[in-house]
Write a protein that holds these residues in place. Structure first.
Motif, PDB file in Angstrom:
ATOM      1  N   MET A   1       0.840  -1.167   0.000  1.00 14.34           N
ATOM      2  CA  MET A   1       0.000   0.000   0.000  1.00 14.34           C
ATOM      3  C   MET A   1       0.895   1.245   0.000  1.00 14.34           C
ATOM      4  SD  MET A   1      -2.934   1.020   2.785  1.00 14.34           S
ATOM      5  CE  MET A   1      -4.372   0.436   1.923  1.00 14.34           C
ATOM      6  N   GLU A   2       0.567   2.204  -0.836  1.00 11.78           N
ATOM      7  CA  GLU A   2       1.333   3.450  -0.892  1.00 11.78           C
ATOM      8  C   GLU A   2       0.517   4.578  -0.278  1.00 11.78           C
ATOM      9  OE1 GLU A   2       3.271   4.497  -4.505  1.00 11.78           O
ATOM     10  OE2 GLU A   2       3.501   2.417  -5.089  1.00 11.78           O
ATOM     11  N   PHE A   3       1.207   5.459   0.422  1.00 15.96           N
ATOM     12  CA  PHE A   3       0.563   6.582   1.078  1.00 15.96           C
ATOM     13  C   PHE A   3       1.088   7.877   0.477  1.00 15.96           C
ATOM     14  CE2 PHE A   3       0.876   3.077   4.081  1.00 15.96           C
ATOM     15  CZ  PHE A   3      -0.458   2.894   4.392  1.00 15.96           C
ATOM     16  N   GLU A   4       0.205   8.848   0.340  1.00 17.86           N
ATOM     17  CA  GLU A   4       0.598  10.144  -0.204  1.00 17.86           C
ATOM     18  C   GLU A   4       1.200  11.051   0.863  1.00 17.86           C
ATOM     19  OE1 GLU A   4      -2.594  11.903  -2.432  1.00 17.86           O
ATOM     20  OE2 GLU A   4      -3.007  10.033  -3.480  1.00 17.86           O
TER      21      GLU A   4
ATOM     22  N   PHE B   1       1.929  11.494   5.527  1.00 11.00           N
ATOM     23  CA  PHE B   1       1.809  11.017   6.902  1.00 11.00           C
ATOM     24  C   PHE B   1       0.359  11.137   7.363  1.00 11.00           C
ATOM     25  CE2 PHE B   1       1.623  12.108  11.426  1.00 11.00           C
ATOM     26  CZ  PHE B   1       2.193  10.978  11.980  1.00 11.00           C
ATOM     27  N   GLU B   2      -0.279  12.243   7.020  1.00 10.81           N
ATOM     28  CA  GLU B   2      -1.659  12.487   7.439  1.00 10.81           C
ATOM     29  C   GLU B   2      -2.619  11.432   6.878  1.00 10.81           C
ATOM     30  OE1 GLU B   2       0.436  14.825   6.292  1.00 10.81           O
ATOM     31  OE2 GLU B   2       0.673  16.044   8.096  1.00 10.81           O
ATOM     32  N   GLN B   3      -2.405  11.030   5.635  1.00  3.51           N
ATOM     33  CA  GLN B   3      -3.252  10.002   5.034  1.00  3.51           C
ATOM     34  C   GLN B   3      -3.080   8.681   5.784  1.00  3.51           C
ATOM     35  OE1 GLN B   3      -2.049   8.328   1.288  1.00  3.51           O
ATOM     36  NE2 GLN B   3      -4.156   7.863   0.692  1.00  3.51           N
ATOM     37  N   ALA B   4      -1.840   8.317   6.059  1.00  4.12           N
ATOM     38  CA  ALA B   4      -1.583   7.072   6.780  1.00  4.12           C
ATOM     39  C   ALA B   4      -2.166   7.138   8.187  1.00  4.12           C
ATOM     40  CB  ALA B   4      -0.083   6.796   6.829  1.00  4.12           C
ATOM     41  N   LEU B   5      -2.046   8.277   8.835  1.00  5.77           N
ATOM     42  CA  LEU B   5      -2.594   8.436  10.178  1.00  5.77           C
ATOM     43  C   LEU B   5      -4.111   8.278  10.159  1.00  5.77           C
ATOM     44  CD1 LEU B   5      -2.101   9.056  13.148  1.00  5.77           C
ATOM     45  CD2 LEU B   5      -2.254  11.490  12.574  1.00  5.77           C
ATOM     46  N   HIS B   6      -4.753   8.844   9.167  1.00  2.29           N
ATOM     47  CA  HIS B   6      -6.202   8.703   9.032  1.00  2.29           C
ATOM     48  C   HIS B   6      -6.581   7.224   8.897  1.00  2.29           C
ATOM     49  CE1 HIS B   6     -10.329   9.548   7.909  1.00  2.29           C
ATOM     50  NE2 HIS B   6     -10.162   8.766   6.853  1.00  2.29           N
ATOM     51  N   LEU B   7      -5.834   6.484   8.104  1.00  2.00           N
ATOM     52  CA  LEU B   7      -6.116   5.056   7.937  1.00  2.00           C
ATOM     53  C   LEU B   7      -5.853   4.281   9.226  1.00  2.00           C
ATOM     54  CD1 LEU B   7      -4.794   4.425   4.331  1.00  2.00           C
ATOM     55  CD2 LEU B   7      -7.168   4.523   5.092  1.00  2.00           C
ATOM     56  N   CYS B   8      -4.856   4.697   9.992  1.00  2.00           N
ATOM     57  CA  CYS B   8      -4.603   4.051  11.286  1.00  2.00           C
ATOM     58  C   CYS B   8      -5.833   4.139  12.175  1.00  2.00           C
ATOM     59  CB  CYS B   8      -3.446   4.730  12.014  1.00  2.00           C
ATOM     60  SG  CYS B   8      -1.823   4.344  11.392  1.00  2.00           S
ATOM     61  N   MET B   9      -6.497   5.265  12.104  1.00  2.26           N
ATOM     62  CA  MET B   9      -7.636   5.506  12.991  1.00  2.26           C
ATOM     63  C   MET B   9      -8.949   4.956  12.458  1.00  2.26           C
ATOM     64  SD  MET B   9      -6.717   9.303  14.417  1.00  2.26           S
ATOM     65  CE  MET B   9      -6.840  10.083  12.827  1.00  2.26           C
TER      66      MET B   9
ATOM     67  N   GLN C   1      -4.306  -1.506   8.353  1.00  2.00           N
ATOM     68  CA  GLN C   1      -3.996  -0.696   9.522  1.00  2.00           C
ATOM     69  C   GLN C   1      -2.537  -0.902   9.933  1.00  2.00           C
ATOM     70  OE1 GLN C   1      -5.393  -1.704  13.506  1.00  2.00           O
ATOM     71  NE2 GLN C   1      -6.194   0.387  13.703  1.00  2.00           N
ATOM     72  N   GLN C   2      -2.063  -2.129   9.872  1.00  2.00           N
ATOM     73  CA  GLN C   2      -0.676  -2.422  10.227  1.00  2.00           C
ATOM     74  C   GLN C   2       0.293  -1.684   9.299  1.00  2.00           C
ATOM     75  OE1 GLN C   2       0.422  -4.264  12.910  1.00  2.00           O
ATOM     76  NE2 GLN C   2      -1.725  -4.295  13.511  1.00  2.00           N
ATOM     77  N   GLU C   3       0.010  -1.697   8.004  1.00  3.82           N
ATOM     78  CA  GLU C   3       0.856  -0.986   7.041  1.00  3.82           C
ATOM     79  C   GLU C   3       0.859   0.508   7.328  1.00  3.82           C
ATOM     80  OE1 GLU C   3       0.898  -1.858   2.801  1.00  3.82           O
ATOM     81  OE2 GLU C   3      -0.357  -3.591   3.244  1.00  3.82           O
ATOM     82  N   ALA C   4      -0.308   1.048   7.617  1.00  8.89           N
ATOM     83  CA  ALA C   4      -0.417   2.472   7.902  1.00  8.89           C
ATOM     84  C   ALA C   4       0.347   2.828   9.183  1.00  8.89           C
ATOM     85  CB  ALA C   4      -1.881   2.886   8.019  1.00  8.89           C
ATOM     86  N   MET C   5       0.260   1.987  10.204  1.00 12.82           N
ATOM     87  CA  MET C   5       0.988   2.251  11.454  1.00 12.82           C
ATOM     88  C   MET C   5       2.494   2.201  11.220  1.00 12.82           C
ATOM     89  SD  MET C   5      -1.174   0.647  14.620  1.00 12.82           S
ATOM     90  CE  MET C   5      -1.214  -1.041  14.052  1.00 12.82           C
ATOM     91  N   ASN C   6       2.944   1.235  10.435  1.00 10.84           N
ATOM     92  CA  ASN C   6       4.380   1.156  10.122  1.00 10.84           C
ATOM     93  C   ASN C   6       4.842   2.400   9.365  1.00 10.84           C
ATOM     94  OD1 ASN C   6       5.056  -1.298  11.349  1.00 10.84           O
ATOM     95  ND2 ASN C   6       4.241  -2.444   9.622  1.00 10.84           N
ATOM     96  N   TYR C   7       4.043   2.848   8.413  1.00 10.28           N
ATOM     97  CA  TYR C   7       4.374   4.061   7.668  1.00 10.28           C
ATOM     98  C   TYR C   7       4.463   5.247   8.619  1.00 10.28           C
ATOM     99  CZ  TYR C   7       4.223   7.818   4.247  1.00 10.28           C
ATOM    100  OH  TYR C   7       4.522   8.937   3.511  1.00 10.28           O
ATOM    101  N   CYS C   8       3.486   5.360   9.513  1.00 13.76           N
ATOM    102  CA  CYS C   8       3.477   6.474  10.461  1.00 13.76           C
ATOM    103  C   CYS C   8       4.715   6.448  11.349  1.00 13.76           C
ATOM    104  CB  CYS C   8       2.211   6.450  11.318  1.00 13.76           C
ATOM    105  SG  CYS C   8       0.734   7.004  10.436  1.00 13.76           S
TER     106      CYS C   8
END
Length: 63
Positions: free
Chosen positions: A1-4, A6-14, A23-30
């Motif tokens: 999964m690619e994120f544009e 930090f804010e986008q990844a944080l939104h997905l974490c939540m 969610q795991q990918e988004a947390m790792n990105y964050c």
């Protein structure tokens, strides 16, 4: 999964299903892209077992 951002990844974490692969990918990105002070706080809490809710994380939230 690619994120544009930090804010986008944080939104997905939540908003993603708890424990989902997305969610795991988004947390790792964050963790990799967080501002330095936030990254230090997250790493301290995640890896030290610090679960004391009385500590202020500095983010303005009220847990």
């Amino acid at each position: 999964m690619e994120f544009e951002s930090f804010e986008q990844a944080l939104h997905l974490c939540m908003t993603m299903e708890e424990g989902s692969p997305e969610q795991q990918e988004a947390m790792n990105y964050c963790l990799r892209h967080a501002p330095v002070d936030l990254k230090a706080m997250l790493e301290k809490r995640l890896f030290s077992g610090d679960t004391d809710d009385s500590q202020d994380c500095g983010c303005g939230c009220e847990e």
